[in-house]
Design an enzyme around this catalytic site. Structure first.
Site, PDB file in Angstrom:
ATOM      1  N   HIS A 128       0.806  -1.216   0.000  1.00  0.00           N
ATOM      2  CA  HIS A 128       0.000   0.000   0.000  1.00  0.00           C
ATOM      3  C   HIS A 128       0.841   1.269   0.000  1.00  0.00           C
ATOM      4  O   HIS A 128       0.321   2.374   0.198  1.00  0.00           O
ATOM      5  CB  HIS A 128      -0.942  -0.013   1.215  1.00  0.00           C
ATOM      6  CG  HIS A 128      -2.221   0.712   0.979  1.00  0.00           C
ATOM      7  ND1 HIS A 128      -2.639   1.780   1.741  1.00  0.00           N
ATOM      8  CD2 HIS A 128      -3.188   0.524   0.041  1.00  0.00           C
ATOM      9  CE1 HIS A 128      -3.793   2.220   1.282  1.00  0.00           C
ATOM     10  NE2 HIS A 128      -4.151   1.477   0.262  1.00  0.00           N
ATOM     11  N   LYS A 186       2.945   4.468  -1.350  1.00  0.00           N
ATOM     12  CA  LYS A 186       2.895   5.399  -2.479  1.00  0.00           C
ATOM     13  C   LYS A 186       4.169   6.220  -2.380  1.00  0.00           C
ATOM     14  O   LYS A 186       4.178   7.312  -1.821  1.00  0.00           O
ATOM     15  CB  LYS A 186       1.675   6.313  -2.428  1.00  0.00           C
ATOM     16  CG  LYS A 186       0.329   5.582  -2.448  1.00  0.00           C
ATOM     17  CD  LYS A 186      -0.226   5.401  -1.080  1.00  0.00           C
ATOM     18  CE  LYS A 186      -1.613   4.773  -1.141  1.00  0.00           C
ATOM     19  NZ  LYS A 186      -2.128   4.468   0.209  1.00  0.00           N
ATOM     20  N   ASP A 198      16.742  10.301  -7.561  1.00  0.00           N
ATOM     21  CA  ASP A 198      18.184  10.587  -7.458  1.00  0.00           C
ATOM     22  C   ASP A 198      18.738  10.342  -6.057  1.00  0.00           C
ATOM     23  O   ASP A 198      19.728  10.966  -5.651  1.00  0.00           O
ATOM     24  CB  ASP A 198      18.479  12.021  -7.905  1.00  0.00           C
ATOM     25  CG  ASP A 198      18.231  12.217  -9.397  1.00  0.00           C
ATOM     26  OD1 ASP A 198      18.230  11.213 -10.136  1.00  0.00           O
ATOM     27  OD2 ASP A 198      18.022  13.371  -9.815  1.00  0.00           O
TER      28      ASP A 198
END
Length: 201
Positions: free
Chosen positions: A147, A149, A154
């Protein structure tokens, strides 16, 4: 007599359980169960945690929906990548973010993605479109929903929040996105990403 019957019943149940455990242990199903148990109970690596005073030295940006516009906010951040992008996502169906990832791959940025297994069946998932663009896309099969996100850019910038990378998150839901520019924090997220990748083989 009752005691004898009770004792016999206990012995019989123990015998049946022993057979069942033996069969499971030597069947593919049993092996899968054992392997899943091992995977789910593998202790996670120790990853550094941060308190507010440490993060206060970092550059932080935010975006909220409504109104819409956070997909462009995220895509613009992806456009700044010069070396690497690591993504861990539950939902991945937004066209603008997908295009930004494909553009990054095309200009030589190393793009690596881990998606929740639900993307294998979701009609609007961009899984196959990303793979066709030669982006390394793995499926997080560790028991439980992936779940997260998270996008790490970089190894010094983290994009996270409640925002799934979907059109619904931008157009319909109340969501938030936060971007934190901090190399140490980014490394913490990267180590977590690498840990999830390793646990998936």
């Amino acid at each position: 007599m009752k005691r004898k019957n009770k004792k016999f019943t206990e012995i019989f149940i123990a015998f049946i359980l022993g057979i069942a455990i033996g069969v499971l242990g030597y069947s593919d199903y049993g092996t899968d169960l054992i392997n899943q148990f091992k995977i789910s109970h593998t202790p996670p690596p120790k990853i550094k945690h941060y308190n507010i005073s440490q993060l206060s030295r970092s550059k932080v940006s935010t975006c909220f929906t409504p109104p819409s516009g956070c997909t462009k906010f995220i895509a613009d951040q992806i456009d700044t990548a010069r070396e690497s992008i690591y993504m861990h996502a539950y939902g991945m169906s937004d066209s603008l973010i997908t295009a930004a990832l494909i553009d990054a791959q095309a200009r030589g940025v190393q793009v690596k993605i881990l998606l929740d297994r639900s993307n294998l069946k979701q009609k609007f998932s961009k899984l196959h479109e990303l793979q066709r663009a030669k982006i390394e896309v793995g499926i997080d099969k560790v028991p439980g929903i992936a779940h997260n996100k998270v996008i790490i850019i970089d190894k010094k910038k983290v994009i996270t929040g409640s925002f799934n990378f979907t059109a619904a998150a931008d157009k319909r839901n109340a969501e938030n996105v936060i971007v934190i520019e901090d190399a140490e924090l980014a490394d913490s997220y990267l180590q977590n990403w690498l840990s999830r990748k390793a646990r998936n083989g």
